[in-house]
Scaffold this active site. Structure first.
Site, PDB file in Angstrom:
ATOM      1  N   TYR A   2     -27.328  18.600  -9.470  1.00  0.00           N
ATOM      2  CA  TYR A   2     -27.300  19.375  -8.227  1.00  0.00           C
ATOM      3  C   TYR A   2     -28.415  20.403  -8.159  1.00  0.00           C
ATOM      4  O   TYR A   2     -29.113  20.509  -7.161  1.00  0.00           O
ATOM      5  CB  TYR A   2     -25.946  20.088  -8.079  1.00  0.00           C
ATOM      6  CG  TYR A   2     -24.798  19.124  -7.949  1.00  0.00           C
ATOM      7  CD1 TYR A   2     -24.641  18.380  -6.787  1.00  0.00           C
ATOM      8  CD2 TYR A   2     -23.892  18.922  -8.987  1.00  0.00           C
ATOM      9  CE1 TYR A   2     -23.609  17.457  -6.661  1.00  0.00           C
ATOM     10  CE2 TYR A   2     -22.860  18.013  -8.872  1.00  0.00           C
ATOM     11  CZ  TYR A   2     -22.719  17.284  -7.714  1.00  0.00           C
ATOM     12  OH  TYR A   2     -21.706  16.376  -7.593  1.00  0.00           O
ATOM     13  N   PRO A  15     -19.768  18.634   0.449  1.00  0.00           N
ATOM     14  CA  PRO A  15     -18.745  17.836   1.131  1.00  0.00           C
ATOM     15  C   PRO A  15     -17.967  18.668   2.157  1.00  0.00           C
ATOM     16  O   PRO A  15     -17.965  19.906   2.104  1.00  0.00           O
ATOM     17  CB  PRO A  15     -17.807  17.404  -0.005  1.00  0.00           C
ATOM     18  CG  PRO A  15     -18.565  17.632  -1.261  1.00  0.00           C
ATOM     19  CD  PRO A  15     -19.467  18.803  -0.970  1.00  0.00           C
ATOM     20  N   HIS A 257     -21.201  21.930  -4.057  1.00  0.00           N
ATOM     21  CA  HIS A 257     -20.705  20.996  -5.057  1.00  0.00           C
ATOM     22  C   HIS A 257     -21.019  21.369  -6.510  1.00  0.00           C
ATOM     23  O   HIS A 257     -20.377  20.883  -7.438  1.00  0.00           O
ATOM     24  CB  HIS A 257     -21.298  19.612  -4.742  1.00  0.00           C
ATOM     25  CG  HIS A 257     -20.423  18.470  -5.097  1.00  0.00           C
ATOM     26  ND1 HIS A 257     -19.696  18.427  -6.258  1.00  0.00           N
ATOM     27  CD2 HIS A 257     -20.157  17.315  -4.453  1.00  0.00           C
ATOM     28  CE1 HIS A 257     -19.034  17.291  -6.308  1.00  0.00           C
ATOM     29  NE2 HIS A 257     -19.290  16.596  -5.217  1.00  0.00           N
ATOM     30  N   SER A 494     -16.472   7.540  -4.028  1.00  0.00           N
ATOM     31  CA  SER A 494     -15.641   8.423  -4.832  1.00  0.00           C
ATOM     32  C   SER A 494     -14.207   8.382  -4.319  1.00  0.00           C
ATOM     33  O   SER A 494     -13.984   8.438  -3.107  1.00  0.00           O
ATOM     34  CB  SER A 494     -16.188   9.849  -4.691  1.00  0.00           C
ATOM     35  OG  SER A 494     -15.449  10.708  -5.486  1.00  0.00           O
TER      36      SER A 494
HETATM   37  N1  COA Z   1      -0.847  -2.570 -11.903  1.00  0.00           N
HETATM   38  C1  COA Z   1      -0.023  -1.716 -11.279  1.00  0.00           C
HETATM   39  N2  COA Z   1      -0.283  -0.386 -11.114  1.00  0.00           N
HETATM   40  C2  COA Z   1      -1.443   0.076 -11.623  1.00  0.00           C
HETATM   41  C3  COA Z   1      -2.353  -0.753 -12.290  1.00  0.00           C
HETATM   42  C4  COA Z   1      -2.018  -2.152 -12.422  1.00  0.00           C
HETATM   43  N3  COA Z   1      -2.833  -3.016 -13.043  1.00  0.00           N
HETATM   44  N4  COA Z   1      -3.409  -0.025 -12.683  1.00  0.00           N
HETATM   45  C5  COA Z   1      -3.173   1.243 -12.273  1.00  0.00           C
HETATM   46  N5  COA Z   1      -1.981   1.301 -11.647  1.00  0.00           N
HETATM   47  C6  COA Z   1      -1.336   2.489 -11.084  1.00  0.00           C
HETATM   48  C7  COA Z   1      -1.508   3.699 -12.002  1.00  0.00           C
HETATM   49  O1  COA Z   1      -0.499   3.721 -12.992  1.00  0.00           O
HETATM   50  C8  COA Z   1      -1.402   4.848 -11.025  1.00  0.00           C
HETATM   51  O2  COA Z   1      -0.030   5.032 -10.732  1.00  0.00           O
HETATM   52  P1  COA Z   1       0.544   6.424 -10.131  1.00  0.00           P
HETATM   53  O3  COA Z   1       0.062   6.507  -8.709  1.00  0.00           O
HETATM   54  O4  COA Z   1       2.011   6.234 -10.218  1.00  0.00           O
HETATM   55  O5  COA Z   1      -0.002   7.497 -11.022  1.00  0.00           O
HETATM   56  C9  COA Z   1      -2.053   4.291  -9.774  1.00  0.00           C
HETATM   57  O6  COA Z   1      -1.994   2.866  -9.883  1.00  0.00           O
HETATM   58  C10 COA Z   1      -3.484   4.718  -9.582  1.00  0.00           C
HETATM   59  O7  COA Z   1      -4.268   4.270 -10.661  1.00  0.00           O
HETATM   60  P2  COA Z   1      -5.775   3.751 -10.465  1.00  0.00           P
HETATM   61  O8  COA Z   1      -5.995   3.274  -9.082  1.00  0.00           O
HETATM   62  O9  COA Z   1      -6.104   2.808 -11.569  1.00  0.00           O
HETATM   63  O10 COA Z   1      -6.705   4.968 -10.564  1.00  0.00           O
HETATM   64  P3  COA Z   1      -6.597   6.427 -11.106  1.00  0.00           P
HETATM   65  O11 COA Z   1      -5.677   7.198 -10.234  1.00  0.00           O
HETATM   66  O12 COA Z   1      -6.361   6.373 -12.556  1.00  0.00           O
HETATM   67  O13 COA Z   1      -8.084   6.886 -10.777  1.00  0.00           O
HETATM   68  C11 COA Z   1     -10.409   7.226 -11.158  1.00  0.00           C
HETATM   69  C12 COA Z   1      -9.221   6.270 -11.331  1.00  0.00           C
HETATM   70  C13 COA Z   1     -11.623   6.615 -11.812  1.00  0.00           C
HETATM   71  C14 COA Z   1     -10.688   7.431  -9.666  1.00  0.00           C
HETATM   72  C15 COA Z   1     -10.001   8.587 -11.805  1.00  0.00           C
HETATM   73  O14 COA Z   1      -9.774   8.406 -13.174  1.00  0.00           O
HETATM   74  C16 COA Z   1     -11.072   9.619 -11.666  1.00  0.00           C
HETATM   75  O15 COA Z   1     -11.970   9.709 -12.487  1.00  0.00           O
HETATM   76  N6  COA Z   1     -10.981  10.436 -10.616  1.00  0.00           N
HETATM   77  C17 COA Z   1     -11.936  11.509 -10.350  1.00  0.00           C
HETATM   78  C18 COA Z   1     -12.803  11.113  -9.192  1.00  0.00           C
HETATM   79  C19 COA Z   1     -13.563  12.292  -8.693  1.00  0.00           C
HETATM   80  O16 COA Z   1     -14.134  13.034  -9.457  1.00  0.00           O
HETATM   81  N7  COA Z   1     -13.548  12.466  -7.364  1.00  0.00           N
HETATM   82  C20 COA Z   1     -14.102  13.607  -6.724  1.00  0.00           C
HETATM   83  C21 COA Z   1     -15.561  13.580  -6.626  1.00  0.00           C
HETATM   84  S1  COA Z   1     -16.140  14.919  -5.647  1.00  0.00           S
END
Ligand code: COA
Length: 566
Positions: A2, A15, A257, A494
């Site tokens: 940044y 954002p 950000h 994202s």
């Molecule tokens: N079958 C069934 N359910 C599943 C699954 C599968 N194969 N894989 C994952 N799930 C479920 C998870 O258990 C979770 O359940 P919950 O809602 O009950 O907690 C849900 O689905 C969501 O999981 P998933 O979609 O895999 O993603 P996540 O929530 O773990 O997110 C990232 C993944 C990469 C987005 C997250 O780890 C991350 O890094 N987020 C930060 C992003 C960020 O910085 N954003 C802002 C930028 S400004």
């Protein structure tokens, strides 16, 4: 990432977030909401000052690991200072017993408003309400304020030079210190015109509407204020948190950000918003307030400063004009359906974005997805690269008809008009499913590697920056054409989940690219899509249509899976 980027903050870096809209019918309503919100923020800051925020823990993939909380501690004490070669992040020390203030901006006027005193503690909601009403009442009777806030929307090196000359005056220096030391900036806005990039007028829309304003129009207000003739100057883009409260009830924020990811900002404001919803009786201004009127900040400006503001207005307006932004709510299904298909919702949506892009362009492009690395001390994000070979094979097959020829985007309108029904070719369904499974596996592996600290981008960035710091020759790898292409993120994505019905979006990071944030809900997905109008090959409208078709194609494909529980 940044602080070395000299691009202007609005559209390119900051954002915007839209809160669930409220209905205000008077300026009292706006002042009441803003006062309650500020009380919530000050209460949160008291917890921060005691270093007492509960430590968050990972909810999946090595569940329970503690997450670094440093971003949360910076949010209300940081300020981005422009520099001629690079910017600096100034973070105030946290102390429990100190005065705190915010800056209130209204029609480009700026007021320093105390919100906590070191001896008497936080200012009451009733007093804040009275102060905000005073500002809202006074501003219309004042001469038009100079649009000084516009200067912060300039290229960073340009703003740095102007700031140096402003700082020659002691009163300006005091104003800059007040802004730097404020917890946040509260922007009391006028509504954007309803025809300002409003999709509601042109198409079927889902989601909130206030008057004739749809969510796309609201998002524009948060990202850049609507340009110099609207609220574009009623901002201080260097401030980490700018809360926007518009007189029609449209509220949200614009955030800088560099100190933090969106996830921490969302957590903070949604907690405060939930408290604002609680059924406390509406406040009345007290007659016996001991507070003096808020201090109106005045600037000493010469001809050069006025010239710089005119230039800044032109630049902001052309950037606003160029922004193609679309808040698109996909209503077909959400993460519940995807989970039933036993696929990670995040992985599924990433693949949908790849398919949507491929259908329009017949190729994939370097794709950035932010992955939180907060399992590590001071971790921020790494980059999940979603354009994998496996994804390419799957999307290519998805776009082939029975003859093996590619079919695609031109049929979107027909598909949409026939009730979202997508019919598949005779091409081997099982092969598509197999390739889908391989693409899912690859994407899931890359995602897990990144969030567990085994990504490649931050590691490489660290090595490159170390070479620069040590004044060693930049290794050849970083000058290779492949490295340049791999970092031209024409799809910058994202996941930005919210617990309320709010959403956050941002601009594209390259001139010919898309920004795509997504917020998976139980039965829908909110996308914020962005591109530049000046680029002939991008269109958020076409991208949204392709995305919709892609999501239905995937649903149809998965329904063909034997014993599919969905
Ligand atoms: N079958 C069934 N359910 C599943 C699954 C599968 N194969 N894989 C994952 N799930 C479920 C998870 O258990 C979770 O359940 P919950 O809602 O009950 O907690 C849900 O689905 C969501 O999981 P998933 O979609 O895999 O993603 P996540 O929530 O773990 O997110 C990232 C993944 C990469 C987005 C997250 O780890 C991350 O890094 N987020 C930060 C992003 C960020 O910085 N954003 C802002 C930028 S400004």
């Amino acid at each position: 990432m940044y602080l070395n980027n000299p691009a202007p903050l609005p559209v390119n870096s900051n954002p915007g977030m839209v809160f669930p809209p409220r209905r205000f019918s008077s300026r009292e309503d706006a002042a009441r909401f803003a006062a309650r919100f500020i009380v919530g923020v000050v209460a949160h800051k008291c917890i921060v000052d005691r270093m007492a925020l509960p430590v968050e823990r990972a909810t999946s993939r090595e569940k329970g690991q503690p997450l670094c909380m440093a971003q949360y501690y910076r949010l209300l004490s940081a300020h981005r200072q422009p520099g001629r070669s690079n910017d600096q992040l100034i973070v105030r020390e946290q102390r429990q017993h100190q005065d705190e203030h915010i800056v209130v901006m209204c029609a480009n006027q700026m007021y320093a408003l105390p919100v906590k005193s070191s001896d008497r503690g936080p200012v009451s909601e009733a007093d804040l309400y009275a102060q905000l009403l005073h500002i809202l009442g006074e501003v219309p009777s004042l001469p038009q304020a100079p649009p000084v806030g516009l200067l912060t929307s300039e290229r960073r090196d340009v703003w740095a030079r102007v700031k140096d000359s402003l700082s020659a005056d002691a009163q300006n220096r005091l104003n800059l210190d007040i802004l730097q030391g404020a917890l946040l900036v509260l922007c009391l806005d006028t509504p954007l015109p309803t025809n300002f990039n409003c999709r509601a007028l042109r198409s079927e829309t889902h989601g909130h509407v206030v008057g004739d304003r749809d969510e796309t129009n609201m998002a524009h207000q948060m990202l850049h204020g609507g340009g110099s003739t609207a609220n574009g100057a009623n901002r201080w883009y260097d401030k980490t948190v700018q809360i926007v409260v518009s007189s029609d009830g449209v509220c949200g924020l614009c955030y800088e950000h560099s100190p933090s990811e969106g996830v921490a900002v969302i957590q903070l404001v949604e907690d405060v918003l939930k408290k604002c919803e609680s059924n406390l009786p509406p406040v009345q201004p007290t007659n016996h307030s001991t507070l003096t009127s808020p201090h109106r900040m005045q600037w000493v400006l010469d001809q050069n400063a006025f010239h710089s503001m005119e230039e800044a207005a032109r630049n902001l307006d052309s950037s606003v004009e160029d922004l193609d932004f679309y808040v698109y709510r996909f209503m077909g299904y959400g993460k519940e359906f995807i989970k039933k298909c036993q696929v990670s919702p995040d992985v599924y949506i990433q693949l949908a974005l790849q398919l949507a892009y491929y259908r329009l362009n017949r190729r994939l492009v370097a794709t950035y997805e932010s992955a939180s690395t907060r399992r590590y001390l001071l971790g921020r994000v790494d980059c999940i690269r979603s354009a994998t070979c496996e994804a390419l094979e799957w999307v290519t097959t998805m776009c082939q008809d029975a003859s093996g020829a590619t079919s695609g985007a031109e049929s979107d309108d027909d598909l949409l008009q026939t009730g979202k029904k997508v019919s598949f070719s005779l091409f081997d369904q099982q092969k598509k499913l197999d390739l889908f499974d391989m693409a899912v596996k690859k994407q899931t592996d890359v995602m897990i590697q990144n969030i567990l600290g085994q990504g490649i981008d931050i590691h490489l960035l660290g090595l490159r920056e170390m070479a620069k710091e040590l004044e060693e020759p930049i290794p050849e790898l970083f000058q290779d054409e492949v490295y340049r292409i791999a970092n031209h993120f024409a799809l910058s994505t994202s996941q930005v989940p919210t617990s309320l019905d709010s959403f956050m979006g941002y601009g594209p990071v390259v001139p010919d690219g898309y920004g795509a944030s997504y917020n998976p809900k139980k039965d829908s997905i909110v996308f914020c899509l962005s591109a530049f109008n000046s680029c002939e090959s991008t269109s958020t409208w076409k991208f949204a249509q392709s995305l919709e078709t892609s999501l239905y194609m995937m649903q149809e494909l998965l329904s063909k899976r034997p014993n599919n529980p969905a």
